[in-house]
Write an enzyme that holds these catalytic residues in place. Structure first.
Site, short mmCIF file in Angstrom:
data_model
loop_
_atom_site.label_atom_id
_atom_site.label_comp_id
_atom_site.label_asym_id
_atom_site.label_seq_id
_atom_site.Cartn_x
_atom_site.Cartn_y
_atom_site.Cartn_z
N HIS A 270 0.83 -1.19 0.00
CA HIS A 270 0.00 0.00 0.00
C HIS A 270 0.88 1.25 0.00
CE1 HIS A 270 0.58 -0.76 4.44
NE2 HIS A 270 0.86 0.52 4.40
P1 TYD Z 1 -1.90 -4.38 7.88
O1 TYD Z 1 -2.22 -3.03 7.33
O2 TYD Z 1 -2.47 -5.57 7.21
O3 TYD Z 1 -0.34 -4.55 7.96
P2 TYD Z 1 0.71 -4.53 6.74
O4 TYD Z 1 0.48 -3.27 5.99
O5 TYD Z 1 2.03 -4.60 7.39
O6 TYD Z 1 0.45 -5.76 5.90
O7 TYD Z 1 -2.32 -4.39 9.43
C1 TYD Z 1 -2.70 -5.54 10.10
C2 TYD Z 1 -3.91 -5.25 10.99
O8 TYD Z 1 -3.57 -4.32 12.01
C3 TYD Z 1 -5.07 -4.64 10.22
O9 TYD Z 1 -6.25 -5.24 10.70
C4 TYD Z 1 -5.06 -3.18 10.60
C5 TYD Z 1 -4.45 -3.21 11.99
N1 TYD Z 1 -3.69 -2.01 12.34
C6 TYD Z 1 -4.17 -1.16 13.33
O10 TYD Z 1 -5.26 -1.37 13.91
N2 TYD Z 1 -3.44 -0.05 13.67
C7 TYD Z 1 -2.25 0.22 13.06
O11 TYD Z 1 -1.60 1.24 13.41
C8 TYD Z 1 -1.76 -0.66 12.04
C9 TYD Z 1 -0.46 -0.37 11.33
C10 TYD Z 1 -2.51 -1.75 11.72
#
Ligand code: TYD
Length: 140
Positions: free
Chosen positions: A52
């Site tokens: 992303h």
């Molecule tokens: P995700 O965006 O999938 O991680 P990455 O981009 O590393 O693949 O995040 C995993 C989960 O954590 C998703 O359900 C969103 C949640 N999350 C939060 O609640 N707060 C945050 O600050 C972050 C980074 C993720």
């Protein structure tokens, strides 16, 4: 406003006979106010994460243990960086599509963010990413 290039910076290392210590303060070693901290660890072998970009959020990524690689794409420049030292910081600009990969089993990837979590700040669709950022001029 143009594309801003993400960059690597090296933190100072304070060391003595006890070991090492590195410091990050808001708007000092990194160029933003820290509103949120999260860390990624226990990443399974072969897993890639991220995929992303953001509208607004700036981040600082540090592998405080182990190492990982980060693929960056700001529509003009695509590159891979390796985070393999606790004093190496990737200042990740919102306009970089990013994918983290090659996590070592012991990797703890610390992320400092300029904004609170907001799912609306994420651009998770690559075509949408190109629409948002492809027409902006590159700023070096
Ligand atoms: P995700 O965006 O999938 O991680 P990455 O981009 O590393 O693949 O995040 C995993 C989960 O954590 C998703 O359900 C969103 C949640 N999350 C939060 O609640 N707060 C945050 O600050 C972050 C980074 C993720």
């Amino acid at each position: 406003m143009g594309i801003i290039t993400s960059s690597i910076l090296e933190l100072g290392v304070l060391g003595d006979e006890r070991g090492f210590l590195s410091v990050i303060e808001s708007n000092n070693q990194i160029p933003f106010d820290i509103k949120r901290v999260f860390y990624i660890y226990g990443t399974k072998e072969g897993v890639s994460r991220g995929f992303h970009a953001h509208h607004k959020t700036r981040q600082a990524l540090i592998c405080v243990a182990g190492s990982c690689k980060v693929y960056l794409d700001n529509t003009v420049r695509k590159e891979d960086v390796i985070l393999d030292s606790p004093n190496k910081v990737l200042i990740l600009e919102p306009n970089d599509w990013h994918e983290m990969y090659d996590f070592t089993p012991d990797c703890v990837l610390l992320v400092l963010a300029s904004e609170l979590y907001d799912s609306n700040d994420y651009i998770r669709d690559y075509q949408e990413f190109l629409e948002v950022y492809d027409n902006l001029e590159q700023e070096v």
